[in-house]
Structures are given as C-alpha cells and as structure tokens.
Design a protein around this motif. Sequence first.
Motif, PDB file in Angstrom:
ATOM      1  N   MET A   1      38.142  31.041  34.552  1.00  0.00           N
ATOM      2  CA  MET A   1      37.789  32.451  34.459  1.00  0.00           C
ATOM      3  C   MET A   1      37.178  32.876  35.800  1.00  0.00           C
ATOM      4  O   MET A   1      36.173  32.322  36.227  1.00  0.00           O
ATOM      5  N   LYS A   2      37.794  33.829  36.460  1.00  0.00           N
ATOM      6  CA  LYS A   2      37.321  34.316  37.756  1.00  0.00           C
ATOM      7  C   LYS A   2      36.598  35.647  37.556  1.00  0.00           C
ATOM      8  O   LYS A   2      37.165  36.605  37.049  1.00  0.00           O
ATOM      9  N   ILE A   3      35.316  35.668  37.963  1.00  0.00           N
ATOM     10  CA  ILE A   3      34.530  36.910  37.941  1.00  0.00           C
ATOM     11  C   ILE A   3      34.362  37.350  39.392  1.00  0.00           C
ATOM     12  O   ILE A   3      33.937  36.567  40.238  1.00  0.00           O
TER      13      ILE A   3
ATOM     14  N   PHE B   1      36.235  42.456  31.712  1.00  0.00           N
ATOM     15  CA  PHE B   1      34.765  42.455  31.763  1.00  0.00           C
ATOM     16  C   PHE B   1      34.349  43.389  32.889  1.00  0.00           C
ATOM     17  O   PHE B   1      34.957  43.386  33.961  1.00  0.00           O
ATOM     18  N   TRP B   2      33.315  44.195  32.644  1.00  0.00           N
ATOM     19  CA  TRP B   2      32.782  45.126  33.647  1.00  0.00           C
ATOM     20  C   TRP B   2      31.286  45.291  33.384  1.00  0.00           C
ATOM     21  O   TRP B   2      30.886  45.745  32.313  1.00  0.00           O
TER      22      TRP B   2
ATOM     23  N   LEU C   1      39.384  40.588  35.561  1.00  0.00           N
ATOM     24  CA  LEU C   1      40.646  41.259  35.273  1.00  0.00           C
ATOM     25  C   LEU C   1      41.338  40.623  34.073  1.00  0.00           C
ATOM     26  O   LEU C   1      41.189  39.421  33.833  1.00  0.00           O
ATOM     27  N   PRO C   2      42.119  41.416  33.353  1.00  0.00           N
ATOM     28  CA  PRO C   2      42.918  40.842  32.269  1.00  0.00           C
ATOM     29  C   PRO C   2      44.165  40.167  32.846  1.00  0.00           C
ATOM     30  O   PRO C   2      44.379  40.162  34.061  1.00  0.00           O
TER      31      PRO C   2
ATOM     32  N   GLY D   1      46.515  38.885  36.799  1.00  0.00           N
ATOM     33  CA  GLY D   1      45.343  39.644  37.222  1.00  0.00           C
ATOM     34  C   GLY D   1      44.784  39.109  38.535  1.00  0.00           C
ATOM     35  O   GLY D   1      44.400  39.879  39.421  1.00  0.00           O
ATOM     36  N   ARG D   2      44.741  37.790  38.659  1.00  0.00           N
ATOM     37  CA  ARG D   2      44.226  37.187  39.898  1.00  0.00           C
ATOM     38  C   ARG D   2      45.134  37.501  41.088  1.00  0.00           C
ATOM     39  O   ARG D   2      44.668  37.721  42.187  1.00  0.00           O
ATOM     40  N   VAL D   3      46.434  37.531  40.857  1.00  0.00           N
ATOM     41  CA  VAL D   3      47.381  37.882  41.927  1.00  0.00           C
ATOM     42  C   VAL D   3      47.239  39.360  42.293  1.00  0.00           C
ATOM     43  O   VAL D   3      47.283  39.733  43.467  1.00  0.00           O
TER      44      VAL D   3
END
Length: 170
Positions: free
Chosen positions: A1-3, A93-94, A117-118, A123-125
């Motif tokens: 999970m990247k925040i 998430f925000w 991001l979803p 989302g990461r790309v």
Amino acid sequence: MKIYNLHSIQKLPISLDEAWDFLTNPRNLEMLTPSDMNFKVFAGADRPMYAGQLLQYTVTPLPGFNTKWVSEITALKEKEYFIDEQRFGPYAFWHHKHFIKEIPGGVSMEDSVDYKLPLGILGRVAHPILVKSKLDSIFEYRQEQLLKMFGPYVAPKKEDKSISKHDILN
C-alpha cells in the motif's frame, strides 16, 4: 500500500482572524480551485466549520471524469488547525491537515495531504503522470489566487541593535 504526501507552506500578510475566517469557509474553496475542475459545493456549507461537519461537492479532476466528493471535518482547533478526510470520492484515502499560525507581519498556512490512489498498480503508474502533477497544479493555483486576493507577504524588518563607533564615542 503506497501512501503519498503533498506538503505546502504559504505566508499571507493578513491577520490570524482574517485567515481563519476565510480558510474555514467551505464556499471559498470554489474560488481557490481551477475553474476547469468545475468544483461546486452543494451541501454542508451552510454553517461555520465544525468537527463532524460533512461537505459535499462535485468536481472534475480530469477532463470527462465528473465525480461527487464527500469530506468530513474530523478535527478542528480554532485558529490553529482543521483536518478534512474524504468519506466518498476519487481517492482510496485522503487526509488533509491545514495548520495556520500567526507570524510577524501575517500568518503561515501549512497544508499536508496524505493520500492513496485506487486501482492498485494502475493507480501507482498514474500517480506521477496524472495525479501528482494535477495536485501540484491545484496547489499552485490556490497559492496564486491567495496572492492575488491578499497580496505578497513581506517579512517585517528587524531593528538593528548594533552599536556604532559614534555611539561609543558619545
């Protein structure tokens, strides 16, 4: 999970009271958001900001992609900070923290947004290509608008308390 995190600080030449009143009025978000995003508050902005308040808006984050967004004001300490969290919207998430503090000659506004991001790997790309650049441009626009409204911050000059030769001789 990247925040991810977005952080910005802006100084304004206004009083703490004026800054707080302006920044905690949800209706002012419309003038601080680029017009091409079609940002409109449609519910929840009929009272002064308070913890537990739900704000509902529509926004077009990308051309052709209209969405509803619901935020909750989850914490608020008068004239110091408030936090809004997305309850429904385009992010997985925000969490947006707004800090305001008095400084000589005005106020310092600090924003820190943690977001996810979803869509997992998609989302990461998309983050560096679409999302980060869009968020950076939104915050740059906001800073430009605040500069137009309130003018540039100029730090007050410090008094020179050094002793000159003239003072010593007299």
